[in-house]
Write a protein that holds these residues in place. Structure first.
Motif, PDB file in Angstrom:
ATOM      1  N   LEU A 224       3.841   9.503 -11.622  1.00 28.91           N
ATOM      2  CA  LEU A 224       3.450   8.274 -12.468  1.00 28.91           C
ATOM      3  C   LEU A 224       3.206   7.149 -11.868  1.00 28.91           C
ATOM      4  O   LEU A 224       2.347   6.185 -12.154  1.00 28.91           O
ATOM      5  CB  LEU A 224       4.709   8.403 -13.455  1.00 28.91           C
ATOM      6  CG  LEU A 224       4.628   9.378 -14.548  1.00 28.91           C
ATOM      7  CD1 LEU A 224       5.968   9.172 -15.280  1.00 28.91           C
ATOM      8  CD2 LEU A 224       3.535   9.114 -15.689  1.00 28.91           C
ATOM      9  N   ASN A 225       4.096   6.731 -10.946  1.00 23.39           N
ATOM     10  CA  ASN A 225       3.957   5.607  -9.905  1.00 23.39           C
ATOM     11  C   ASN A 225       2.756   5.577  -9.246  1.00 23.39           C
ATOM     12  O   ASN A 225       1.883   4.500  -9.152  1.00 23.39           O
ATOM     13  CB  ASN A 225       5.113   5.659  -9.018  1.00 23.39           C
ATOM     14  CG  ASN A 225       6.417   5.325  -9.787  1.00 23.39           C
ATOM     15  OD1 ASN A 225       6.326   5.005 -10.940  1.00 23.39           O
ATOM     16  ND2 ASN A 225       7.529   5.633  -9.022  1.00 23.39           N
TER      17      ASN A 225
ATOM     18  N   VAL B 151       2.818  -3.571 -16.176  1.00 24.09           N
ATOM     19  CA  VAL B 151       1.996  -2.786 -15.096  1.00 24.09           C
ATOM     20  C   VAL B 151       2.222  -3.675 -13.855  1.00 24.09           C
ATOM     21  O   VAL B 151       2.440  -3.015 -12.764  1.00 24.09           O
ATOM     22  CB  VAL B 151       0.383  -2.772 -15.632  1.00 24.09           C
ATOM     23  CG1 VAL B 151      -0.465  -2.419 -14.087  1.00 24.09           C
ATOM     24  CG2 VAL B 151       0.129  -2.037 -16.773  1.00 24.09           C
ATOM     25  N   ALA B 152       2.304  -4.696 -13.792  1.00 27.41           N
ATOM     26  CA  ALA B 152       2.319  -5.690 -12.579  1.00 27.41           C
ATOM     27  C   ALA B 152       3.852  -5.457 -11.937  1.00 27.41           C
ATOM     28  O   ALA B 152       3.958  -5.109 -10.718  1.00 27.41           O
ATOM     29  CB  ALA B 152       2.092  -7.022 -12.621  1.00 27.41           C
ATOM     30  N   ALA B 153       4.781  -5.335 -12.696  1.00 30.77           N
ATOM     31  CA  ALA B 153       5.839  -5.213 -12.339  1.00 30.77           C
ATOM     32  C   ALA B 153       6.404  -3.879 -11.705  1.00 30.77           C
ATOM     33  O   ALA B 153       6.521  -3.744 -10.817  1.00 30.77           O
ATOM     34  CB  ALA B 153       7.044  -5.366 -13.578  1.00 30.77           C
ATOM     35  N   MET B 154       5.872  -2.720 -12.486  1.00 30.50           N
ATOM     36  CA  MET B 154       6.075  -1.394 -11.983  1.00 30.50           C
ATOM     37  C   MET B 154       5.109  -1.010 -10.647  1.00 30.50           C
ATOM     38  O   MET B 154       5.624  -0.446  -9.936  1.00 30.50           O
ATOM     39  CB  MET B 154       5.348  -0.365 -13.049  1.00 30.50           C
ATOM     40  CG  MET B 154       6.089  -0.333 -14.466  1.00 30.50           C
ATOM     41  SD  MET B 154       7.971   0.077 -14.168  1.00 30.50           S
ATOM     42  CE  MET B 154       7.962   1.683 -13.658  1.00 30.50           C
ATOM     43  N   GLN B 155       3.940  -1.775 -10.560  1.00 32.70           N
ATOM     44  CA  GLN B 155       3.180  -1.674  -9.188  1.00 32.70           C
ATOM     45  C   GLN B 155       4.045  -2.491  -8.189  1.00 32.70           C
ATOM     46  O   GLN B 155       4.180  -1.871  -7.009  1.00 32.70           O
ATOM     47  CB  GLN B 155       1.924  -2.406  -9.535  1.00 32.70           C
ATOM     48  CG  GLN B 155       0.863  -1.533 -10.276  1.00 32.70           C
ATOM     49  CD  GLN B 155      -0.447  -2.021 -10.544  1.00 32.70           C
ATOM     50  OE1 GLN B 155      -0.624  -3.418 -10.299  1.00 32.70           O
ATOM     51  NE2 GLN B 155      -1.406  -1.196 -10.723  1.00 32.70           N
TER      52      GLN B 155
ATOM     53  N   VAL C  35       6.236  -0.852  -4.593  1.00 31.49           N
ATOM     54  CA  VAL C  35       6.016  -1.277  -3.279  1.00 31.49           C
ATOM     55  C   VAL C  35       7.511  -1.812  -2.495  1.00 31.49           C
ATOM     56  O   VAL C  35       7.755  -1.299  -1.344  1.00 31.49           O
ATOM     57  CB  VAL C  35       4.936  -2.575  -3.087  1.00 31.49           C
ATOM     58  CG1 VAL C  35       5.143  -3.712  -1.765  1.00 31.49           C
ATOM     59  CG2 VAL C  35       3.723  -2.385  -3.485  1.00 31.49           C
ATOM     60  N   SER C  36       8.139  -2.493  -3.436  1.00 27.78           N
ATOM     61  CA  SER C  36       9.540  -2.826  -2.840  1.00 27.78           C
ATOM     62  C   SER C  36      10.492  -1.655  -2.602  1.00 27.78           C
ATOM     63  O   SER C  36      11.350  -1.722  -1.971  1.00 27.78           O
ATOM     64  CB  SER C  36      10.028  -3.779  -4.011  1.00 27.78           C
ATOM     65  OG  SER C  36      10.472  -3.321  -5.113  1.00 27.78           O
TER      66      SER C  36
ATOM     67  N   PHE D 141      16.523   2.027   0.437  1.00 30.31           N
ATOM     68  CA  PHE D 141      16.398   2.923  -0.878  1.00 30.31           C
ATOM     69  C   PHE D 141      16.143   4.379  -0.343  1.00 30.31           C
ATOM     70  O   PHE D 141      16.548   5.371  -0.838  1.00 30.31           O
ATOM     71  CB  PHE D 141      15.571   2.369  -1.703  1.00 30.31           C
ATOM     72  CG  PHE D 141      14.876   3.454  -2.840  1.00 30.31           C
ATOM     73  CD1 PHE D 141      16.043   3.555  -3.842  1.00 30.31           C
ATOM     74  CD2 PHE D 141      14.221   4.316  -3.086  1.00 30.31           C
ATOM     75  CE1 PHE D 141      15.797   4.482  -4.996  1.00 30.31           C
ATOM     76  CE2 PHE D 141      13.890   5.237  -3.982  1.00 30.31           C
ATOM     77  CZ  PHE D 141      15.011   5.216  -5.061  1.00 30.31           C
ATOM     78  N   LEU D 142      15.001   4.323   0.494  1.00 34.36           N
ATOM     79  CA  LEU D 142      14.664   5.921   0.926  1.00 34.36           C
ATOM     80  C   LEU D 142      15.973   6.501   1.356  1.00 34.36           C
ATOM     81  O   LEU D 142      15.984   7.788   1.376  1.00 34.36           O
ATOM     82  CB  LEU D 142      13.280   5.708   1.784  1.00 34.36           C
ATOM     83  CG  LEU D 142      12.031   5.168   1.003  1.00 34.36           C
ATOM     84  CD1 LEU D 142      11.083   5.036   1.987  1.00 34.36           C
ATOM     85  CD2 LEU D 142      11.530   6.007   0.072  1.00 34.36           C
ATOM     86  N   GLY D 143      16.663   5.708   2.413  1.00 37.47           N
ATOM     87  CA  GLY D 143      17.741   6.292   3.065  1.00 37.47           C
ATOM     88  C   GLY D 143      18.573   6.912   2.151  1.00 37.47           C
ATOM     89  O   GLY D 143      19.340   8.145   2.153  1.00 37.47           O
TER      90      GLY D 143
END
Length: 176
Positions: free
Chosen positions: A117-118, A52-56, A60-61, A67-69
């Motif tokens: 899901l995220n 859970v911590a890693a997915m959260q 964020v990262s 990435f968005l580009g």
């Protein structure tokens, strides 16, 4: 056409469009492949809190311009490649369309499956305040992983189709 055997400007533009679309598709395919066959299997070996911590933290990262580009560029540049080849009646156009459809499918799967899901895993709150980490993980992991494999397939298909279109794209030249 230009003199001296150099490609005409429209042909160079078509080639450049395919090259950029192929690079963007490759970045996306690589991202989903690494998650599918490296990151998620590694997280599967850990405990619920780690998952859970890693997915959260990934949520964020990944909100960064790089990435968005590439995420936005993959379908947009594939569409540009298609538009640049409209009217050519070539197999290159066909493969560019296939590449666009793969990139668009990847984009849609992300928007319809992964983003909700995220958001749900983020809404659960900080891991040390979640009373049932196993339930949060169970509501997220299997669906996220299976649909990520769909993204691996669609983004890799996009990459392959655009790469093939790039190989077939031969700018017209003049040899006078």
């Amino acid at each position: 056409m230009t003199n001296g055997g150099t490609p005409e400007p429209r042909g160079r533009l078509r080639s450049a469009g395919l090259l950029l679309a192929t690079v963007a598709a490759g970045l996306q395919a690589g991202t989903y492949f690494i998650f599918g066959f490296g990151v998620m299997p590694g997280l599967a070996l850990g405990d619920d809190r780690t998952f859970v911590a890693a997915m959260q933290q990934f949520n964020v990262s990944f909100m960064n311009p790089w990435f968005l580009g590439s995420f936005l560029a993959a379908p947009l540049l594939a569409l540009v490649a298609v538009v640049l080849h409209l009217g050519t009646r070539s197999a290159t156009l066909h493969w560019a369309v296939v590449g666009f459809l793969g990139a668009a499918a990847t984009f849609v799967v992300t928007g319809v499956v992964h983003i909700p899901l995220n958001e749900a895993i983020d809404a659960a709150g900080p891991p040390d305040r979640i009373s049932d980490l196993g339930a949060v993980r169970a509501a997220h992991e299997a669906t996220w992983v299976s649909w990520n494999l769909v993204r691996v397939l669609t983004s890799t298909a996009s990459l392959a189709a655009l790469a093939y279109a790039s190989l077939r794209c031969r700018p017209s030249t003049s040899s006078s």
